[in-house]
Structure formats: C-alpha cells, structure tokens
Design a protein around this motif. Structure first.
Motif, PDB file in Angstrom:
ATOM      1  N   ALA A  70     -16.954  27.035 -73.958  1.00 52.73           N
ATOM      2  CA  ALA A  70     -18.069  26.112 -74.051  1.00 52.73           C
ATOM      3  C   ALA A  70     -19.496  26.765 -74.200  1.00 52.73           C
ATOM      4  CB  ALA A  70     -18.198  25.478 -72.827  1.00 52.73           C
ATOM      5  N   GLN A  71     -19.865  26.465 -75.587  1.00 48.53           N
ATOM      6  CA  GLN A  71     -21.145  27.157 -75.996  1.00 48.53           C
ATOM      7  C   GLN A  71     -22.286  26.303 -75.739  1.00 48.53           C
ATOM      8  OE1 GLN A  71     -21.538  29.831 -77.342  1.00 48.53           O
ATOM      9  NE2 GLN A  71     -23.765  30.253 -78.266  1.00 48.53           N
ATOM     10  N   LEU A  72     -22.611  26.288 -74.110  1.00 50.28           N
ATOM     11  CA  LEU A  72     -23.606  25.551 -73.581  1.00 50.28           C
ATOM     12  C   LEU A  72     -24.723  26.264 -73.069  1.00 50.28           C
ATOM     13  CD1 LEU A  72     -21.439  22.829 -71.670  1.00 50.28           C
ATOM     14  CD2 LEU A  72     -22.540  22.602 -73.956  1.00 50.28           C
ATOM     15  N   GLY A  73     -26.063  25.685 -73.327  1.00 56.19           N
ATOM     16  CA  GLY A  73     -27.148  26.281 -72.273  1.00 56.19           C
ATOM     17  C   GLY A  73     -27.347  25.700 -71.069  1.00 56.19           C
ATOM     18  N   ARG A  74     -26.949  24.160 -71.095  1.00 58.10           N
ATOM     19  CA  ARG A  74     -27.052  23.585 -69.960  1.00 58.10           C
ATOM     20  C   ARG A  74     -25.963  22.708 -69.716  1.00 58.10           C
ATOM     21  NH1 ARG A  74     -29.118  18.743 -68.475  1.00 58.10           N
ATOM     22  NH2 ARG A  74     -29.539  18.245 -70.943  1.00 58.10           N
ATOM     23  N   GLU A  75     -25.350  22.449 -68.388  1.00 54.25           N
ATOM     24  CA  GLU A  75     -24.321  21.623 -68.433  1.00 54.25           C
ATOM     25  C   GLU A  75     -24.902  20.359 -67.810  1.00 54.25           C
ATOM     26  OE1 GLU A  75     -21.197  23.432 -65.837  1.00 54.25           O
ATOM     27  OE2 GLU A  75     -20.821  25.008 -67.206  1.00 54.25           O
ATOM     28  N   ASP A  76     -24.272  19.265 -68.086  1.00 56.97           N
ATOM     29  CA  ASP A  76     -24.615  18.001 -67.737  1.00 56.97           C
ATOM     30  C   ASP A  76     -23.298  17.109 -66.970  1.00 56.97           C
ATOM     31  OD1 ASP A  76     -23.105  16.919 -69.709  1.00 56.97           O
ATOM     32  OD2 ASP A  76     -24.858  16.233 -70.856  1.00 56.97           O
ATOM     33  N   SER A  77     -23.583  15.947 -66.663  1.00 54.37           N
ATOM     34  CA  SER A  77     -22.602  15.163 -65.982  1.00 54.37           C
ATOM     35  C   SER A  77     -21.321  14.971 -67.035  1.00 54.37           C
ATOM     36  CB  SER A  77     -23.075  13.952 -65.504  1.00 54.37           C
ATOM     37  OG  SER A  77     -23.204  13.283 -66.703  1.00 54.37           O
ATOM     38  N   VAL A  78     -21.399  14.920 -68.259  1.00 50.76           N
ATOM     39  CA  VAL A  78     -20.265  14.996 -69.078  1.00 50.76           C
ATOM     40  C   VAL A  78     -19.801  16.217 -69.125  1.00 50.76           C
ATOM     41  CG1 VAL A  78     -19.672  14.439 -71.238  1.00 50.76           C
ATOM     42  CG2 VAL A  78     -21.498  13.114 -70.443  1.00 50.76           C
ATOM     43  N   SER A  79     -20.399  17.375 -69.143  1.00 50.43           N
ATOM     44  CA  SER A  79     -19.801  18.798 -68.947  1.00 50.43           C
ATOM     45  C   SER A  79     -18.737  18.793 -67.874  1.00 50.43           C
ATOM     46  CB  SER A  79     -20.671  19.618 -68.795  1.00 50.43           C
ATOM     47  OG  SER A  79     -21.601  19.828 -69.861  1.00 50.43           O
ATOM     48  N   GLN A  80     -19.235  18.011 -66.386  1.00 39.89           N
ATOM     49  CA  GLN A  80     -18.349  18.176 -65.357  1.00 39.89           C
ATOM     50  C   GLN A  80     -17.148  17.329 -65.448  1.00 39.89           C
ATOM     51  OE1 GLN A  80     -19.555  20.379 -63.080  1.00 39.89           O
ATOM     52  NE2 GLN A  80     -21.056  20.741 -64.429  1.00 39.89           N
ATOM     53  N   ARG A  81     -17.151  16.239 -66.414  1.00 39.10           N
ATOM     54  CA  ARG A  81     -15.844  15.544 -66.888  1.00 39.10           C
ATOM     55  C   ARG A  81     -14.860  16.430 -67.482  1.00 39.10           C
ATOM     56  NH1 ARG A  81     -19.224  10.727 -68.109  1.00 39.10           N
ATOM     57  NH2 ARG A  81     -18.480  10.977 -70.062  1.00 39.10           N
ATOM     58  N   TYR A  82     -15.628  17.098 -68.407  1.00 35.05           N
ATOM     59  CA  TYR A  82     -14.677  17.809 -69.398  1.00 35.05           C
ATOM     60  C   TYR A  82     -13.875  18.696 -68.422  1.00 35.05           C
ATOM     61  CZ  TYR A  82     -16.312  16.149 -73.984  1.00 35.05           C
ATOM     62  OH  TYR A  82     -16.464  15.623 -74.964  1.00 35.05           O
ATOM     63  N   LYS A  83     -14.746  19.537 -67.376  1.00 33.53           N
ATOM     64  CA  LYS A  83     -14.141  20.686 -66.784  1.00 33.53           C
ATOM     65  C   LYS A  83     -12.658  20.080 -65.865  1.00 33.53           C
ATOM     66  CE  LYS A  83     -18.093  23.168 -65.394  1.00 33.53           C
ATOM     67  NZ  LYS A  83     -19.002  24.022 -64.462  1.00 33.53           N
TER      68      LYS A  83
END
Length: 480
Positions: free
Chosen positions: A116-129
């Motif tokens: 994950a090339q992310l500067g900031r995680e969000d709620s969708v990132s949490q779903r992906y996890k």
C-alpha cells in the motif's frame, strides 16, 4: 493544468520540455504517457512509441542486468502468494472493482499481500486490511528496497493496479521481483514495461491483432475483465421514470472530465443535438468547477452551431442525482469513460460508445457487450450519431430499457462476483503454471512463445499453456 483542461497539445509541449530538462526524472514522463492516451489525432502506434521510449529510459532496458532468478517453488496447484501494488487502497473509484476481488479470494488458492503506497489511510483502507493476510505500507521505501521485500516475501504473482497514474511503483516492477507480473484496472492500457508479463484484459478491450500495441502479453479472460460493486445501500437512489416523459425533450449527458472532450467529440455530440429537436446536453464533472472552463466548453459547442441554452455544464457530487436526470449517456472517444459508464447503466441510463483504440478506447464496448447491448457500440463517428439519434427517437423503448437496466446489470457477469473471482484465480494459476513449466523438458523443444493469451472461450490453448501433468513429466525428465 493544460492536461486537466483538455488542452493536450499544450500539455505535451510542457511535459516533453520537462522530461528533456530532467531526463532521469520519471514523473513528467508518466504524465506524458497518461496525456497521450487521450489524444484524438495520435495513432495507437505513435502512442506506443512513447511507451517504448519509457522502457528504454526507465524500465526493463535499464534494470535487466540486475534481474535475478526466482527461487519460488514450481509446484503447480499450490496456494499462490499474490501481491497487489497500489496507491489506491483507500476511498477511490478503483474500490468498486477491486474490493469484490480481494473480498472474494479463496484462501485455499491464494494468499494475498497488499503493498500500500498510502500517505493516509481511511475507512476504505481498513476494509481492505480485512480482506488480505498481509498489509505492507510502502510509502518511503525505495524501489530497490520494495523489490527486495517482495522477493523476500516469496510473491508468485505481482499485480500492478496503477499503471502510470500518481503514486505508481512501476520502478519496482522494472526490477522483476516476482516470477510472474501483470497489470490490471487502474490505468487501462499498457505500462510499456517489457518486465511485466501480462496485461489482464478481455477480447473486446484488446482484440486480436492489437498485440503490437502492448509491451505485456494481453491475457484475455472469458467475458469482461471487470466486475462492479456499487456503493452500499442508501447511497444510490432508485431508478426513476424517464426524464423526457415529464420534460418533453431528450437529455443526453456525461460525467466525464474535460481531458476526454476533444474537438471530434464536440462535433459528433453537436450533430446529435442538432438532429434531435429540443434535446439538451449535461456535462458534469470536477473539471467544470471553474467558470472559465465551463464557458470555454460552451463556446466550443457554439462554434459547432449549438446554442448555450441547450447546455448544462457544471459539477455536482455525488453524481447519482445528475445521472438520474439523463435519458441517454454519451461516451467519449478515443479514450472512453470508465467508472461513470458502470454508474450510468446502474442508474438505468443507456449510453452509446465508439469502439476505437485498444484498450482505453474500448471499455465502453466491454460493458455493453456483457449486457447484450451490442447495438449501442458504434464503429465510426457516423454510426455513433445514428445510434444515438435512433435511441432518442423511441421514447417508449427507452423507458422500457431504463426500467430494466439495473436488474439486467445485476444479473449479468458485470456483478457476478464469485464467477469473476474464480476466473481471475484460474488465470493466476495458468500464468504461474506457464512460468513453472516453461523451462522444463519437453517445453525446451517447443519454442513456446506468448505474444498473447486468449482464454475468451474459457479454455487454455494447450499448445501454449502446459498442464499439471506436463509439468510433472518435465520435472521427472529433468531429474533423471
């Protein structure tokens, strides 16, 4: 700025200048390739020449000397380690297509890594996890370090989800850290990297004879190479009655960005408006937040004989309510729209598309073919005009189509998540099988070559893809 306002020639001059002044800086070249995809007067061959230059300057030709062999087990049929590399594991349009795949993966067949090339995680990132077994933040890692990490993780299949969009990690793929690599979803066209083995696509997006326009071998899955999951309940409104029934005129529309609306598009759309009396056109996207950009588009239509009063140009988000006010969608060319075409159909709005340049110019056709609406796919500008005018002429048929489109889409392969996941996992197994067996006897004498792989009939061509028994036989002969 020139790119996003659709001033592509000016954008290309600026980007070529920047790339010449900083020849080792990849970002302007990424933007150059991105912009070329939308240019209406460039042939596919001309555009691909720039991708070949990218590979020479930044890709396989630079890093090939550092490629190392892969020690992955060649046992076919085992659980594969699949790594997805993306800057878009967040609230992004890619999630409508990527989430169904990651959520549906069979853990008896694949073990999933998300780089994950992310500067900031969000709620969708949490779903992906929650969908993956391994979540690896990559921001700040050099290409070399990330390639080493992927190699250490033992990834069998490495998937690029970004192409030349912002935050891509193509420099990692150029180092070939996994035995099999492919590109899919986030870009829609070749990466230009010969280090990447395959472009995951279908027979509509990449028709036979188009292989010379791709650095990767097109791997054509059966049916469409996309599955769509709309936002959750409460976000998308129900399909309403045909707006023309209350208004007394047809409303055409698009939610596309300015970069796709070129002079050819404006001429064709203007002709449609002139041939459908009283019709209107809605153009709505983030490109048109600025008044000067809105007025510039209006003037271009006026120069083609369409008065300003027949146009509604602006920006509203989310776009569901705008789609609900359209009767017929108009797709762009030579670069089709993307997510908004799925959204249009889901809102009961049929659209006309022009099947042109592979593969960015044929996504509209892939969607319509999957819905059995081949009659809305045009091959020429004149056909495009005729089909839009004919669709507008039969209000009763248009109303019937509108009321049935969502159910038709839900019943189609475009929303059949289990079937899509199964065919992608099958493709992964076949890709890996080819790698695992390609240096085995008897394949050494067969001169196996993959210029493309067409699995659109659901069967692997036996002369190209070795079977499990072939692999076993090859290993036994080698051991002997």
């Amino acid at each position: 700025v020139h790119t996003w306002q659709g001033e592509l020639d000016k954008a290309l001059v600026s980007l070529r200048t920047a790339s010449r002044l900083q020849p080792d800086y990849v970002l302007p070249f990424d933007s150059l390739l991105f912009t070329l995809n939308y240019h209406e007067s460039k042939s596919g061959e001309e555009i691909y020449e720039a991708y070949e230059e990218y590979d020479r300057r930044f890709g396989s030709e630079v890093h090939r000397g550092g490629w190392r062999g892969h020690e992955n087990s060649r046992e076919v049929g085992r659980v594969l380690k699949v790594g997805y590399v993306s800057p878009d594991f967040r609230a992004h349009s890619c999630s409508y297509f990527l989430e169904p795949l990651l959520a549906g993966h069979d853990r008896q067949k694949v073990q999933v890594y998300a780089y994950a090339q992310l500067g900031r995680e969000d709620s969708v990132s949490q779903r992906y996890k929650g969908y993956v077994q391994h979540w690896v933040p990559t921001l700040g890692m050099s290409d070399e370090a990330l390639a080493d990490r992927i190699r250490a993780d033992g990834i069998d299949i490495l998937v690029d989800l970004a192409g030349h969009t912002a935050g891509n990690r193509l420099g990692v793929f150029a180092r070939k850290p996994a035995p099999v690599s492919l590109s899919w979803l986030g870009y829609g066209y070749t990466t230009g990297l010969k280090a990447i083995d395959y472009l995951l696509t279908d027979g509509v997006c990449a028709p036979e004879g188009s292989e010379h326009l791709f650095a990767e071998a097109p791997w054509r899955v059966p049916g469409a190479c996309y599955v769509y999951r709309p936002p959750g309940s409460g976000v998308v409104p129900a399909v309403g009655p045909l707006p023309a029934s209350a208004r007394g005129h047809i409303t055409f529309g698009t939610l596309t960005r300015a970069i796709r609306i070129n002079d050819g598009v404006i001429r064709v759309w203007s002709e449609i408006l002139k041939r459908v009396p009283g019709s209107r056109l809605v153009v709505d996207s983030s490109s048109y937040q600025d008044e000067s950009v809105r007025q510039a588009l209006v003037r271009r239509f006026e120069s083609c004989g369409v008065e300003a009063g027949r146009l509604s140009v602006g920006y509203h988000t989310p776009g569901w309510s705008v789609l609900g006010q359209m009767d017929i969608g108009l797709d762009c060319f030579p670069h089709n729209s993307g997510t908004t075409l799925f959204e249009s159909v889901y809102m009961g709005v049929p659209y006309v598309t022009l099947a042109g340049r592979p593969s960015v110019g044929r996504m509209g056709g892939t969607i319509l073919k999957a819905l059995g609406l081949d009659e809305l796919i045009a091959q020429t500008h004149q056909e495009y005009i005729e089909r839009a005018v004919a669709l507008a002429a039969d209000e009763q048929a248009l109303q019937q189509m509108r009321q049935g489109l969502r159910a038709r889409m839900q019943a189609s392969e475009l929303m059949n998540e289990p079937a899509f996941v199964s065919k992608i996992e099958n493709a992964y197994q076949l890709m890996f099988q080819h790698w695992a067996c390609r240096d085995m006897t008897p394949w050494l004498t067969r001169n196996v070559s993959l210029s493309s792989v067409d699995l659109s009939d659901g069967k692997a061509p036996p002369a190209v893809i070795p079977t499990t028994s072939d692999c076993a036989q090859g290993w036994r002969r080698r051991a002997a």
